[in-house]
Design a protein around this motif. Sequence first.
Motif, PDB file in Angstrom:
ATOM      1  N   LYS A  82       0.836  -1.209   0.000  1.00 38.55           N
ATOM      2  CA  LYS A  82       0.000   0.000   0.000  1.00 38.55           C
ATOM      3  C   LYS A  82       0.867   1.254   0.000  1.00 38.55           C
ATOM      4  O   LYS A  82       0.557   2.233  -0.681  1.00 38.55           O
ATOM      5  CB  LYS A  82      -0.933   0.005   1.204  1.00 38.55           C
ATOM      6  CG  LYS A  82      -2.061  -0.978   1.108  1.00 38.55           C
ATOM      7  CD  LYS A  82      -2.973  -0.870   2.300  1.00 38.55           C
ATOM      8  CE  LYS A  82      -4.086  -1.905   2.228  1.00 38.55           C
ATOM      9  NZ  LYS A  82      -4.963  -1.820   3.391  1.00 38.55           N
ATOM     10  N   ARG A  83       1.969   1.245   0.761  1.00 40.25           N
ATOM     11  CA  ARG A  83       2.871   2.397   0.800  1.00 40.25           C
ATOM     12  C   ARG A  83       3.536   2.616  -0.559  1.00 40.25           C
ATOM     13  O   ARG A  83       3.665   3.746  -1.031  1.00 40.25           O
ATOM     14  CB  ARG A  83       3.952   2.204   1.862  1.00 40.25           C
ATOM     15  CG  ARG A  83       3.470   2.428   3.236  1.00 40.25           C
ATOM     16  CD  ARG A  83       4.628   2.335   4.188  1.00 40.25           C
ATOM     17  NE  ARG A  83       4.165   2.419   5.552  1.00 40.25           N
ATOM     18  CZ  ARG A  83       4.928   2.301   6.596  1.00 40.25           C
ATOM     19  NH1 ARG A  83       6.219   2.072   6.444  1.00 40.25           N
ATOM     20  NH2 ARG A  83       4.431   2.398   7.806  1.00 40.25           N
ATOM     21  N   ILE A  84       3.955   1.537  -1.198  1.00 35.91           N
ATOM     22  CA  ILE A  84       4.589   1.640  -2.524  1.00 35.91           C
ATOM     23  C   ILE A  84       3.593   2.170  -3.545  1.00 35.91           C
ATOM     24  O   ILE A  84       3.918   3.042  -4.358  1.00 35.91           O
ATOM     25  CB  ILE A  84       5.173   0.272  -2.951  1.00 35.91           C
ATOM     26  CG1 ILE A  84       6.363  -0.091  -2.054  1.00 35.91           C
ATOM     27  CG2 ILE A  84       5.602   0.303  -4.410  1.00 35.91           C
ATOM     28  CD1 ILE A  84       6.895  -1.498  -2.270  1.00 35.91           C
ATOM     29  N   LEU A  85       2.359   1.653  -3.527  1.00 39.38           N
ATOM     30  CA  LEU A  85       1.331   2.132  -4.456  1.00 39.38           C
ATOM     31  C   LEU A  85       0.993   3.603  -4.207  1.00 39.38           C
ATOM     32  O   LEU A  85       0.806   4.374  -5.148  1.00 39.38           O
ATOM     33  CB  LEU A  85       0.074   1.266  -4.355  1.00 39.38           C
ATOM     34  CG  LEU A  85       0.180  -0.136  -4.951  1.00 39.38           C
ATOM     35  CD1 LEU A  85      -1.101  -0.920  -4.690  1.00 39.38           C
ATOM     36  CD2 LEU A  85       0.452  -0.056  -6.435  1.00 39.38           C
ATOM     37  N   ALA A  86       0.930   4.008  -2.940  1.00 40.75           N
ATOM     38  CA  ALA A  86       0.657   5.411  -2.617  1.00 40.75           C
ATOM     39  C   ALA A  86       1.798   6.300  -3.085  1.00 40.75           C
ATOM     40  O   ALA A  86       1.586   7.402  -3.611  1.00 40.75           O
ATOM     41  CB  ALA A  86       0.429   5.568  -1.111  1.00 40.75           C
TER      42      ALA A  86
END
Length: 170
Positions: A4-8
């Motif tokens: 989720k952090r990478i996608l954000a």
Amino acid sequence: MKIKRILAFLAGILLAVSAIWVTNQSEQVSASVFQKISVPKKFRGTWYYYVGNGKVKAYKITRTKINLAGCADGKAGVYKYTKRAFNAKGSLDYYSSHLLIKTKGNRMWISSPHGQTSAAYVTNNRKKLYVFVTTWPNTYYKSKSAARKNYKADSSMSRRGKLSKLVWGD
């Protein structure tokens, strides 16, 4: 959680790149602003202008280029005059390659984006072309001998007002 952090993070980078791209687009000139147009046949051809000391210089107007003293250097392409094209944003190099024209009858208005407008008037018999680049008319002829012979009559101050009304249509 890590995904989720990478996608954000990637979404944030994509958003930043999109914002920069949109911001830079407003400074560039859209190709659709300039519409190619042809110079009418009555204005085309080789025109001669008396430059002094018995010398005559030739200027050419073709379907896609205009070369007249003080008006254009013959390297600029011819495009339709519209307010949007006249006010278009772009670099100075880009402006030098564009010449905007608008014709009506025997008159033709010539300008470059954000530049000075000139007016041209061709006589019905196509033997003379009057061009107002500043406040003084330049008279071009279809023959060298006519340019040499008539330059004194064209420099007469009494004809200046009449020619201004004829060319500009006042």
